[in-house]
Design an enzyme around this catalytic site. Sequence first.
Site, PDB file in Angstrom:
ATOM      1  N   GLY A  55       0.826  -1.202   0.000  1.00 28.93           N
ATOM      2  CA  GLY A  55       0.000   0.000   0.000  1.00 28.93           C
ATOM      3  C   GLY A  55       0.858   1.248   0.000  1.00 28.93           C
ATOM      4  O   GLY A  55       0.454   2.288  -0.530  1.00 28.93           O
ATOM      5  N   PRO A 153       6.180 -22.172  -0.709  1.00 29.67           N
ATOM      6  CA  PRO A 153       5.561 -21.061   0.036  1.00 29.67           C
ATOM      7  C   PRO A 153       6.562 -19.919   0.207  1.00 29.67           C
ATOM      8  O   PRO A 153       7.745 -20.143   0.427  1.00 29.67           O
ATOM      9  CB  PRO A 153       5.216 -21.691   1.393  1.00 29.67           C
ATOM     10  N   GLY A 155       6.892 -15.748   1.823  1.00 28.74           N
ATOM     11  CA  GLY A 155       6.310 -14.635   2.566  1.00 28.74           C
ATOM     12  C   GLY A 155       7.117 -13.384   2.329  1.00 28.74           C
ATOM     13  O   GLY A 155       8.110 -13.390   1.597  1.00 28.74           O
ATOM     14  N   CYS A 156       6.706 -12.295   2.944  1.00 31.80           N
ATOM     15  CA  CYS A 156       7.405 -11.027   2.770  1.00 31.80           C
ATOM     16  C   CYS A 156       7.146 -10.154   3.985  1.00 31.80           C
ATOM     17  O   CYS A 156       5.999 -10.043   4.429  1.00 31.80           O
ATOM     18  CB  CYS A 156       6.922 -10.327   1.499  1.00 31.80           C
ATOM     19  N   HIS A 198      13.224 -12.553  -5.296  1.00 27.46           N
ATOM     20  CA  HIS A 198      12.243 -11.827  -4.485  1.00 27.46           C
ATOM     21  C   HIS A 198      12.698 -10.388  -4.255  1.00 27.46           C
ATOM     22  O   HIS A 198      11.914  -9.434  -4.428  1.00 27.46           O
ATOM     23  CB  HIS A 198      12.078 -12.558  -3.144  1.00 27.46           C
ATOM     24  N   GLU A 199      13.971 -10.217  -3.879  1.00 28.32           N
ATOM     25  CA  GLU A 199      14.480  -8.862  -3.592  1.00 28.32           C
ATOM     26  C   GLU A 199      14.602  -8.033  -4.866  1.00 28.32           C
ATOM     27  O   GLU A 199      14.345  -6.822  -4.850  1.00 28.32           O
ATOM     28  CB  GLU A 199      15.820  -8.942  -2.860  1.00 28.32           C
ATOM     29  N   HIS A 202      11.393  -6.366  -5.686  1.00 29.48           N
ATOM     30  CA  HIS A 202      11.152  -5.140  -4.921  1.00 29.48           C
ATOM     31  C   HIS A 202      11.736  -3.912  -5.637  1.00 29.48           C
ATOM     32  O   HIS A 202      11.149  -2.824  -5.599  1.00 29.48           O
ATOM     33  CB  HIS A 202      11.769  -5.246  -3.524  1.00 29.48           C
TER      34      HIS A 202
END
Length: 238
Positions: A55, A153, A155-156, A198-199, A202
């Site tokens: 968000g 699986p 997560g973050c 994953h990074e 971002h």
Amino acid sequence: MLHKQQVNLAKQILLHHRTFATSSASAQSFRKWYQQLWAPERTNLPPYSHFTQIGDPVLRQKAAPVPQEHILSPEVEAIVEKMVRVLRKYDCVGIAAPQIGVSLRIIAMEFKGSIRKELPEAVYQARQMTELPLTVFINPVLTVTNYTKLKHPEGCMSVRGFSADVERFEGVSISGSNGNGVQNELELSGWNARIAQHEMDHLDGKLYTDHMDRSTFACTCWEAVNTKSGRVEIPFYK
């Protein structure tokens, strides 16, 4: 019945409304004054000591490269130090600069050997986990070296309290400057390749929720919610 302070506040608002209602410029002043009653001036600015949450616009921006001449600057050094501090404070395995509110292309990764004791051996092996010493990349570039996809699986810390299955490439190569300005290249596979992907997401304004198997998206503490009749909190601080 209204509290005395609430009555006084209502009178102040009414008084200001009557005073400023005569012109649009005055109305602007009234709105600004009124907003200050419930939106105090921000004092906590990035780089943060916590993880930004989904968000926050910073997580959806494409991060800017660090100019070559500033890689060894005190400012970048301070950002890297804060990233490592937050990474270890929250006991996680990866962090990108946007996650502490800084839209720059910097990531840090660390997979400690002690994590093995916290997981069933079968899980550790199935996810191809191996120890990864603290590694920092400034302006990283990622290349896929093994296009086989593995689904596990994920997560973050910027999507606190949730997880989902995500497909990632099995092997990657990542290169960039380390915290000392030295160009470095690293071959990663299995879980460590997943951390890097994953990074890197971002840095491009993406989250794992953009790639996840939606049917597996779940609250990580759903069982505790039921056991404790909903009296469960997800902390955003530590």
